[in-house]
Design an enzyme around this catalytic site. Sequence first.
Site, PDB file in Angstrom:
ATOM      1  N   HIS A  32     -70.213 -27.116  69.545  1.00 66.03           N
ATOM      2  CA  HIS A  32     -71.269 -28.289  69.361  1.00 66.03           C
ATOM      3  C   HIS A  32     -71.033 -29.445  70.640  1.00 66.03           C
ATOM      4  O   HIS A  32     -71.269 -28.392  71.720  1.00 66.03           O
ATOM      5  CB  HIS A  32     -70.997 -29.110  67.279  1.00 66.03           C
ATOM      6  CG  HIS A  32     -71.475 -29.976  67.757  1.00 66.03           C
ATOM      7  ND1 HIS A  32     -73.565 -29.593  68.050  1.00 66.03           N
ATOM      8  CD2 HIS A  32     -72.182 -31.031  66.309  1.00 66.03           C
ATOM      9  CE1 HIS A  32     -73.942 -31.342  67.166  1.00 66.03           C
ATOM     10  NE2 HIS A  32     -72.646 -31.190  66.031  1.00 66.03           N
ATOM     11  N   HIS A  67     -78.948 -21.653  71.217  1.00 67.01           N
ATOM     12  CA  HIS A  67     -79.068 -22.550  69.958  1.00 67.01           C
ATOM     13  C   HIS A  67     -79.706 -21.995  68.923  1.00 67.01           C
ATOM     14  O   HIS A  67     -80.272 -21.432  69.314  1.00 67.01           O
ATOM     15  CB  HIS A  67     -80.281 -23.248  70.567  1.00 67.01           C
ATOM     16  CG  HIS A  67     -79.863 -25.278  69.938  1.00 67.01           C
ATOM     17  ND1 HIS A  67     -80.451 -25.060  68.776  1.00 67.01           N
ATOM     18  CD2 HIS A  67     -80.049 -26.153  70.739  1.00 67.01           C
ATOM     19  CE1 HIS A  67     -80.310 -26.531  68.829  1.00 67.01           C
ATOM     20  NE2 HIS A  67     -79.353 -27.087  69.256  1.00 67.01           N
ATOM     21  N   ASP A  92     -76.101 -29.253  76.767  1.00 66.85           N
ATOM     22  CA  ASP A  92     -74.513 -29.490  77.064  1.00 66.85           C
ATOM     23  C   ASP A  92     -74.370 -28.599  78.642  1.00 66.85           C
ATOM     24  O   ASP A  92     -73.923 -29.177  78.951  1.00 66.85           O
ATOM     25  CB  ASP A  92     -73.582 -28.421  76.538  1.00 66.85           C
ATOM     26  CG  ASP A  92     -73.387 -29.693  75.026  1.00 66.85           C
ATOM     27  OD1 ASP A  92     -73.823 -31.159  74.743  1.00 66.85           O
ATOM     28  OD2 ASP A  92     -73.247 -29.227  74.364  1.00 66.85           O
TER      29      ASP A  92
END
Length: 389
Positions: free
Chosen positions: A232, A271, A326
Amino acid sequence: MEKEFVGKKEFPVTCEVGRGLEGAVVNNTQIGYVDGKEGKLCYRGIRIEDLAKYSSFEETAYLLLFGKLPKRDELDGFKEKLKASRSIPQGIVELIKILPRDTHPMDLLMSAMVALAGYDKESQEVTLESEREVAIRVISKIATVTAAISRIRKEEKVIGPREDLSHAENFVYMITGKVDEEISKAIDMALILHADHGMNASTFTCMVLHSSLSDFYATIAGGIGSLKGPLHGGANERVIRMLQEIGTPSDVEEWYKRERKLRHKIPGFGHRVYHAYDPRARIFKEYCHKVATTERIKNLLATAEKLEEVEIRELGEKKGIFPNVDFYSGIVYKALGLEKSLFTPLFAVARVAGWTARVLEYMPENRIFRPRAEYYGPLKQEYVPIEKR
Ligand code: COA
């Protein structure tokens, strides 16, 4: 034609549920929409690209919490409340100081946020009215706690908040001791981009925690714990470590072959919802080009772009694997001079807006989350005394 509105579905929505609750619908929401096929994201119907360009974190947090863009006086009032809540008790600073210096900043953040409950008696009431106010305090204080953690880890004196600065400016000031317009603008944008993102693991953690009518400080601490993981929010820090380990763009192909042979997943890619390019990654990538002025950062960016090319070539079409939020965010933070260990806490400073908004949305019809696990073991076993086992 592009969809303009999504109508409410009867709850419970019929859905097929896979492992990791894939496909499960746990609530109706009007807070945010992630279109994983097209790679689009909006908060309350407003495109993330527009919010990143025109909004501020305070305004975006208001939008998430109250469901509309604020009028001038509403925004001013909201900002005043945030400013008035910025300071943290000395006890929290002492708590951070007495924990081992190499404690992970997310663990420090979790400990400090949950400890704040002891200083906020109203937080134990857990009514919709009181929780709306506590939410504002939590959104405000998490920035101060994060900045204090950063200073203490570097053995620097903690800097208290200022009331004449915006949320992002004050955050940067408390970390660096300087007011810097450009860095603050970048951080403000990063906070907006990370403020909410559907029913992700940390948001669901918060929903589950608060559904037992536990308080917001415990709830947020739980969200931080979930966000910390490398699958995450912890991925942003891993991305920078990975890019540094790879070295240069010409080392990418070789490194990638090795990693794929080991069946490793590449941090910053993939994802559950997006099987297209994450729109937030696109914004961060563009921003990277603005801030990459030194050779070191230019090399990080070039290495990242080469890795993106290779990963998309190998898995883009085949498995819908593309960069997520990210992948490029860390390069921006690095260019701004932030240390790696601050990357994930910064994510939490932003996401607290989404966490609190979604919990508040669920509260009027709150029902405790209580799924089941399918038992598949024996039903009749004799209890054997320890000396006979
Ligand atoms: N690199 C390479 N392959 C990846 C991948 C990655 N980063 N992410 C997923 N895949 C592959 C998996 O190996 C799997 O392939 P398989 O079907 O052949 O086994 C397939 O894509 C589905 O992956 P899965 O792990 O089941 O997806 P998920 O929805 O459970 O997990 C993530 C989503 C984000 C946890 C996962 O993509 C991941 O671990 N990414 C890296 C960590 C990261 O960047 N996290 C931040 C998310 S914002």
